[in-house]
Design a protein around this motif. Structure first.
Motif, PDB file in Angstrom:
ATOM      1  N   THR A  79      48.005  11.458 -99.227  1.00  0.00           N
ATOM      2  CA  THR A  79      47.838  12.661 -98.432  1.00  0.00           C
ATOM      3  C   THR A  79      48.126  12.304 -96.984  1.00  0.00           C
ATOM      4  O   THR A  79      48.995  12.919 -96.476  1.00  0.00           O
ATOM      5  CB  THR A  79      46.622  13.245 -98.556  1.00  0.00           C
ATOM      6  OG1 THR A  79      46.571  13.849 -99.761  1.00  0.00           O
ATOM      7  CG2 THR A  79      46.481  14.281 -97.379  1.00  0.00           C
ATOM      8  N   VAL A  82      52.065  11.523 -96.676  1.00  0.00           N
ATOM      9  CA  VAL A  82      52.639  13.098 -96.600  1.00  0.00           C
ATOM     10  C   VAL A  82      52.735  13.720 -95.197  1.00  0.00           C
ATOM     11  O   VAL A  82      53.419  14.001 -94.672  1.00  0.00           O
ATOM     12  CB  VAL A  82      52.179  14.000 -97.697  1.00  0.00           C
ATOM     13  CG1 VAL A  82      52.769  15.288 -97.293  1.00  0.00           C
ATOM     14  CG2 VAL A  82      52.404  13.306 -99.004  1.00  0.00           C
ATOM     15  N   ALA A 104      49.775  19.668 -94.784  1.00  0.00           N
ATOM     16  CA  ALA A 104      49.819  18.392 -95.254  1.00  0.00           C
ATOM     17  C   ALA A 104      48.308  17.762 -95.699  1.00  0.00           C
ATOM     18  O   ALA A 104      48.375  17.309 -97.088  1.00  0.00           O
ATOM     19  CB  ALA A 104      50.514  17.369 -94.700  1.00  0.00           C
ATOM     20  N   HIS A 107      46.975  19.987 -99.131  1.00  0.00           N
ATOM     21  CA  HIS A 107      47.907  20.225 -99.859  1.00  0.00           C
ATOM     22  C   HIS A 107      47.413  19.751-101.244  1.00  0.00           C
ATOM     23  O   HIS A 107      47.705  20.199-102.449  1.00  0.00           O
ATOM     24  CB  HIS A 107      49.267  19.885 -99.878  1.00  0.00           C
ATOM     25  CG  HIS A 107      49.659  18.372-100.207  1.00  0.00           C
ATOM     26  ND1 HIS A 107      49.260  17.204 -99.270  1.00  0.00           N
ATOM     27  CD2 HIS A 107      50.159  17.772-101.389  1.00  0.00           C
ATOM     28  CE1 HIS A 107      49.481  16.003-100.018  1.00  0.00           C
ATOM     29  NE2 HIS A 107      50.338  16.558-101.095  1.00  0.00           N
ATOM     30  N   ASP A 108      46.520  18.671-101.374  1.00  0.00           N
ATOM     31  CA  ASP A 108      46.065  18.206-102.800  1.00  0.00           C
ATOM     32  C   ASP A 108      44.506  18.258-102.904  1.00  0.00           C
ATOM     33  O   ASP A 108      44.065  17.480-103.890  1.00  0.00           O
ATOM     34  CB  ASP A 108      46.553  16.520-102.848  1.00  0.00           C
ATOM     35  CG  ASP A 108      47.865  16.547-103.541  1.00  0.00           C
ATOM     36  OD1 ASP A 108      48.474  17.592-103.921  1.00  0.00           O
ATOM     37  OD2 ASP A 108      48.470  15.255-103.921  1.00  0.00           O
ATOM     38  N   HIS A 163      53.590  24.198-102.159  1.00  0.00           N
ATOM     39  CA  HIS A 163      54.046  22.643-101.819  1.00  0.00           C
ATOM     40  C   HIS A 163      54.679  22.251-102.973  1.00  0.00           C
ATOM     41  O   HIS A 163      55.415  21.090-102.797  1.00  0.00           O
ATOM     42  CB  HIS A 163      52.877  21.756-101.158  1.00  0.00           C
ATOM     43  CG  HIS A 163      52.034  21.338-102.216  1.00  0.00           C
ATOM     44  ND1 HIS A 163      50.710  21.724-102.864  1.00  0.00           N
ATOM     45  CD2 HIS A 163      52.107  20.390-102.963  1.00  0.00           C
ATOM     46  CE1 HIS A 163      50.149  21.157-103.603  1.00  0.00           C
ATOM     47  NE2 HIS A 163      51.078  19.878-103.810  1.00  0.00           N
ATOM     48  N   ASP A 180      56.281  15.763 -99.261  1.00  0.00           N
ATOM     49  CA  ASP A 180      55.325  15.175-100.494  1.00  0.00           C
ATOM     50  C   ASP A 180      56.441  14.325-101.574  1.00  0.00           C
ATOM     51  O   ASP A 180      55.929  13.267-102.145  1.00  0.00           O
ATOM     52  CB  ASP A 180      54.901  16.699-101.025  1.00  0.00           C
ATOM     53  CG  ASP A 180      54.090  16.130-102.326  1.00  0.00           C
ATOM     54  OD1 ASP A 180      53.401  15.055-102.375  1.00  0.00           O
ATOM     55  OD2 ASP A 180      53.711  17.038-103.170  1.00  0.00           O
ATOM     56  N   TYR A 184      55.797  10.337-102.297  1.00  0.00           N
ATOM     57  CA  TYR A 184      55.221   9.885-103.542  1.00  0.00           C
ATOM     58  C   TYR A 184      56.021   9.170-104.419  1.00  0.00           C
ATOM     59  O   TYR A 184      55.886   7.966-104.927  1.00  0.00           O
ATOM     60  CB  TYR A 184      54.752  11.071-104.620  1.00  0.00           C
ATOM     61  CG  TYR A 184      55.706  11.924-105.217  1.00  0.00           C
ATOM     62  CD1 TYR A 184      56.321  11.288-106.460  1.00  0.00           C
ATOM     63  CD2 TYR A 184      56.047  13.167-105.069  1.00  0.00           C
ATOM     64  CE1 TYR A 184      57.058  11.994-107.379  1.00  0.00           C
ATOM     65  CE2 TYR A 184      56.899  13.830-105.856  1.00  0.00           C
ATOM     66  CZ  TYR A 184      57.348  13.343-107.137  1.00  0.00           C
ATOM     67  OH  TYR A 184      58.265  14.060-107.769  1.00  0.00           O
TER      68      TYR A 184
END
Length: 330
Positions: A79, A82, A104, A107-108, A163, A180, A184
């Motif tokens: 995170t 990102v 950002a 987002h997770d 996202h 993102d 990753y």
């Protein structure tokens, strides 16, 4: 003028026409008094940063399940990477960096324990299905702050929800989607090399000759390609986009679906499913905050929320407590 009002005026003079400026935006479901210091998007960023869900990301799998070693990525470090990439692009385009950062960082938030393995099994067993990007919005709307939610702005929540596979209503949201992808792929390559699964020279040369032969070089190439395209039509060039997609396909074939990396995945899925079924059968065992969710929504939703919010370590320890017999002591 207050400091916030000064910042809003500065944004109108400094940010580009495509930016989502703070003045006149930042609408919330529940109206609140304005902060004299921070803009609405700064407040959202801070609320996410100080949330329980954000802190739990430090013990959630990125790719490798509970790897032994201090330097593998977790969902939290992913995170942060990102956020850094997205802010770099946003600043270069003179977009709203605070909005970009808030999206950002959030987002997770809805990601499950054990990464996409956990997401897959909850999607199978929960009657509503399960997508981590939608769960992230659910976390900030209904789970955080004792069920009251964080009352984030529409623009931030839209960016979080979009996202993965949709186009956000703001340029800032779309930038997070690209950041993102950039983050990753490249940090997962780094982790796979650290784990001994790959060597730099194993990567397809047709992709690395375009993108670069190191993590830093590849990220720079990808960001530069986006910036060269301009803010009006944010995208990678055809050549760079093709190389990125080739690298992504390589990672799926050699890392994400690699039997070595996924050795424990079937166990993780079984663990998640058993926990879900246990609390579905015994909802009275849920923590009080999730019992409230059960009243507000239903049992399946509450159980899914509870299991999805667990860290890897918490899920394993809870499983041991519920299903592994302990030695008898007098």
């Amino acid at each position: 003028m207050t400091i916030r009002e000064q910042i809003e005026v500065m944004e109108l003079g400094m940010l580009c026409e495509d930016a989502c400026t703070s003045k006149g935006t930042g609408h919330r479901v529940r109206k609140e008094s304005k902060c004299p210091i921070r803009t609405e998007f700064q407040r959202d960023r801070d609320r996410i940063l100080h949330s329980n869900s954000f802190r739990r990301l430090k013990q959630k799998t990125q790719v490798f399940l509970s790897p032994v070693g201090d330097h593998y990525r977790t969902r939290l470090t992913h995170t942060l990477e990102v956020s850094q990439i997205a802010r770099t692009i946003s600043r270069a385009f003179r977009l709203n960096e605070d909005l970009t950062e808030a999206i950002a960082l959030g987002h997770d938030l809805g990601h499950t324990p054990f990464g996409h393995a956990g997401e897959d099994v909850l999607n199978e067993v929960c009657p509503y299905g399960f997508k981590h990007y939608l769960q992230s919005v659910r976390v900030v709307d209904y789970i955080e702050n004792g069920g009251k939610g964080l009352n984030l702005t529409y623009e931030v929540k839209n960016g979080i929800a979009c996202h993965t596979n949709k186009v956000a209503v703001t340029k800032e949201g779309y930038i997070v989607r690209l950041a993102d992808k950039i983050a990753y792929i490249n940090h997962d390559i780094d982790d796979a090399i650290r784990a001994g699964m790959l060597k730099e020279e194993d990567l397809p040369s047709s992709a690395t000759n375009v993108l670069g032969h190191s993590k830093s070089a590849r990220i720079t190439t990808l960001i530069t390609s986006i910036l060269d395209g301009g803010v009006e039509n944010i995208h990678m060039s055809d050549e760079v986009g093709k190389a990125h997609d080739e690298l992504r396909e390589f990672m799926f074939a050699n890392v994400y679906k690699n039997s070595i990396a996924k050795t424990e995945e079937s166990k993780a899925k079984a663990l998640i499913e058993k926990l879900y079924n246990y609390f579905l059968r015994y909802p009275d065992k849920l923590p009080e905050e999730y019992k409230k969710i059960m009243v507000r929504f239903d049992k399946e939703r509450a159980v899914c929320d509870y299991v999805a919010g667990m860290t890897d370590v918490y899920a394993v320890n809870l499983y041991k407590e519920l299903f592994i017999p302990k030695g008898w002591r007098y």
